[in-house]
Design an enzyme around this catalytic site. Structure first.
Site, PDB file in Angstrom:
ATOM      1  N   HIS A 114       0.857  -1.198   0.000  1.00 49.49           N
ATOM      2  CA  HIS A 114       0.000   0.000   0.000  1.00 49.49           C
ATOM      3  C   HIS A 114       0.887   1.241   0.000  1.00 49.49           C
ATOM      4  CE1 HIS A 114       1.281   0.648   4.033  1.00 49.49           C
ATOM      5  NE2 HIS A 114       1.042  -0.635   4.264  1.00 49.49           N
ATOM      6  N   ASP A 171       3.981  -4.807   3.614  1.00 52.00           N
ATOM      7  CA  ASP A 171       5.434  -4.915   3.396  1.00 52.00           C
ATOM      8  C   ASP A 171       6.003  -6.281   3.773  1.00 52.00           C
ATOM      9  OD1 ASP A 171       5.020  -4.482   6.103  1.00 52.00           O
ATOM     10  OD2 ASP A 171       6.545  -2.928   6.326  1.00 52.00           O
TER      11      ASP A 171
HETATM   12  C1  LIG Z   1       5.505 -13.410   9.200  1.00 54.44           C
HETATM   13  C2  LIG Z   1       4.929 -12.229   9.899  1.00 54.44           C
HETATM   14  N1  LIG Z   1       3.669 -12.278  10.378  1.00 54.44           N
HETATM   15  C3  LIG Z   1       3.135 -11.208  11.022  1.00 54.44           C
HETATM   16  C4  LIG Z   1       3.860 -10.079  11.209  1.00 54.44           C
HETATM   17  C5  LIG Z   1       3.262  -8.919  11.960  1.00 54.44           C
HETATM   18  N2  LIG Z   1       3.311  -7.676  11.221  1.00 54.44           N
HETATM   19  C6  LIG Z   1       4.054  -6.656  11.653  1.00 54.44           C
HETATM   20  S1  LIG Z   1       3.960  -5.349  10.584  1.00 54.44           S
HETATM   21  C7  LIG Z   1       2.855  -6.158   9.589  1.00 54.44           C
HETATM   22  C8  LIG Z   1       2.280  -5.575   8.368  1.00 54.44           C
HETATM   23  C9  LIG Z   1       2.209  -4.079   8.356  1.00 54.44           C
HETATM   24  O1  LIG Z   1       2.776  -3.707   7.190  1.00 54.44           O
HETATM   25  P1  LIG Z   1       2.278  -2.461   6.323  1.00 54.44           P
HETATM   26  O2  LIG Z   1       2.873  -1.235   6.909  1.00 54.44           O
HETATM   27  O3  LIG Z   1       2.828  -2.726   4.959  1.00 54.44           O
HETATM   28  O4  LIG Z   1       0.778  -2.467   6.337  1.00 54.44           O
HETATM   29  C10 LIG Z   1       2.613  -7.415  10.082  1.00 54.44           C
HETATM   30  C11 LIG Z   1       1.688  -8.381   9.447  1.00 54.44           C
HETATM   31  C12 LIG Z   1       5.176 -10.056  10.684  1.00 54.44           C
HETATM   32  N3  LIG Z   1       5.986  -8.983  10.815  1.00 54.44           N
HETATM   33  N4  LIG Z   1       5.693 -11.143  10.044  1.00 54.44           N
END
Ligand SMILES: Cc1ncc(C[n+]2csc(CCOP(=O)(O)O)c2C)c(N)n1
Length: 470
Positions: A78, A341
């Site tokens: 995004h 991301d």
């Molecule tokens: C394998 C895995 N599972 C869950 C997480 C938790 N998490 C922390 S930031 C994020 C997305 C926000 O990104 P954006 O700023 O692109 O919306 C997510 C899903 C992680 N880091 N790794």
């Protein structure tokens, strides 16, 4: 009489036109700051606005002479956004500390003396994309909306030939509202010639493997699995920032956590306002430490330093390889998806784009051997393109991340440093050998969906999931 009437009408029209385009607020000196801080973006842990990948080898992104693109896959993050709920909470706690300070601020914090307004002025904006409407300065050049629209135009400029016989096609979006909004801004900016159906694919854990956002459906993933490694990184740079600011401003009691929050303040304020005086608080050396800390934590939480990530990323990589293999049979030549991301970082880990086998060192900042620069990989609006092209009778695959071709180090003998498909399919099978997202993530505890099918069944299922503010 007529001329009086006409001049009255003209005055009304002018008044309406002017009203519709009121350019509000913004102090005059701020104009000089607006849009001038791009040089900081590579240090801001992927929270700053979009920038092209700095490690560009100079390989043209267009198909080499005599080659023709046969399939393009786009996985994009995004666009520019407000902070998430958790980040916003931490930012507010630092902001309250500063706003309760009763003396004049000195030196780099003195901008707070000048009737400064905090950049999160409406809590409804938390988690959301920045737009022309919710931006704090109408002249902000970094809204997520504008980024998506610009991306769409760039995409058309380079790839519209792939849509020559296609006017109706799907674009896939994870069900986070900001992800959906980005996909919608992108779709609309393609113009009226195209009839895009947004396919909103649930990112709730119950969607299991049928997701663009595998990270959200991975109960087995543990943020702290390698905390014993990442915690070894020195926080001296944060302590130095806090003590410098406290020394300059008697009675101010900033902690190292506050100092960490100020980096996010700087990055997100640029997303929202188009500039941030908070960025002037840091020295270049502090920015380098901060960006490496992001590389380090990402490497051990979402990258090659955490074995499970190869399984998480295999969910999308496996689907991507399937699409590549089917390119001759499929009507559609362009597959565009939007997500978060971490999902792109996980995918690139399984692909093996930024892994030279050197584990990231938590005891000091490496330079010469550092290829895993997460702080460069997924800024807001990041985009990974998978290109498949045909030259004579051979087909090839390669990756373009944020406007830069990133060859696969062990398979780059094709034109434009691409990988011949015959080798690529073996390479991919090898990378995914023994990898299983469903098993490794213990997806069974939240869902019984074992396969990613949305690229193949969207026509029958028409994905239209409820949007989530996450
Ligand atoms: C394998 C895995 N599972 C869950 C997480 C938790 N998490 C922390 S930031 C994020 C997305 C926000 O990104 P954006 O700023 O692109 O919306 C997510 C899903 C992680 N880091 N790794």
């Amino acid at each position: 009489m007529v001329s009086v009437f006409l001049s009255g009408l003209l005055a009304t029209l002018v008044a309406q036109t002017v009203d519709a385009y009121v350019v509000p607020q913004g102090k005059l000196p701020d104009l000089h700051k607006l849009g001038t801080q791009d040089y900081l973006f590579p240090y801001l842990a992927g929270a700053a606005p979009y920038f092209s990948f700095p490690g560009n080898y100079g390989i043209p992104t267009t198909a080499p002479e005599g080659c023709e693109i046969s399939q393009l896959q786009v996985i994009a993050r995004h666009g520019e956004r407000y902070p998430t709920t958790g980040r916003a909470r931490r930012l507010f706690s630092t902001y309250y500390k500063l706003s309760n300070y009763t003396r004049e601020f000195n030196e780099s914090l003195s901008f707070l003396n000048d009737d400064y307004t905090f950049f999160i002025s409406d809590s409804n904006n938390i988690e959301q994309e920045t737009t022309y409407k919710n931006s704090l300065d109408v002249l902000n050049p970094y809204t997520g909306q504008r980024d998506a629209e610009k991306h769409a135009r760039q995409f058309l400029d380079e790839y519209s030939a792939l849509l020559e016989n296609t006017t109706s096609f799907p674009i896939f979006a994870a069900s986070s509202r900001r992800v959906h909004d980005t996909a919608q801004f992108f779709s609309k900016a393609l113009g009226e010639k195209y009839n895009v159906t947004l396919q909103v694919v649930s990112e709730a854990p119950t969607s299991g493997a049928n997701t663009i956002s595998a990270g959200n459906a991975c109960p087995g993933w543990n943020e702290s699995a390698n905390a014993n490694i990442t915690d070894a990184f020195s926080t001296d740079y944060l302590k130095n920032i806090a003590s410098r600011l406290n020394r300059q401003n008697k009675g101010l009691n900033l902690t190292q956590t506050d100092a960490f929050n100020l980096f996010n303040w700087c990055a997100f304020e640029i997303n929202v306002r188009g500039y941030s005086y908070m960025c002037d608080v840091f020295t270049q050396e502090e920015l380098i430490n901060y960006s490496y800390y992001d590389d380090l934590t990402s490497y051990y939480q979402d990258g090659p330093g955490y074995d499970m990530i190869y399984d998480v990323g295999s969910n999308l990589f496996n689907a991507s390889v399937k699409l590549l293999k089917q390119s001759e049979e499929l009507d559609l030549k362009v597959w565009i998806s939007f997500t978060h991301d971490t999902d792109i970082v996980n995918l690139m880990t399984t692909i093996g784009l930024f892994d030279n086998g050197v584990k990231l060192d938590p005891t000091s900042v490496p330079f010469r051997d550092l290829v895993y620069r997460k702080s460069w990989q997924t800024p807001q609006g990041a985009r990974l393109y998978t290109q498949k092209y045909k030259c004579s009778n051979e087909t090839y695959v390669r990756y373009v991340l944020n406007d830069a071709v990133i060859p696969l180090e062990s398979c780059k003998s094709g034109p434009g440093f691409s990988c011949p498909t015959t080798e690529f399919y073996d390479y991919a099978a090898d990378r995914m050998n023994g990898r299983n997202f469903y098993k490794s993530c213990d997806v069974a505890s939240v869902s019984n969906v074992t396969e990613l099918t949305f690229y193949w069944d969207y026509n029958e299922r028409h994905y239209n999931d409820t949007l989530l503010n996450q």
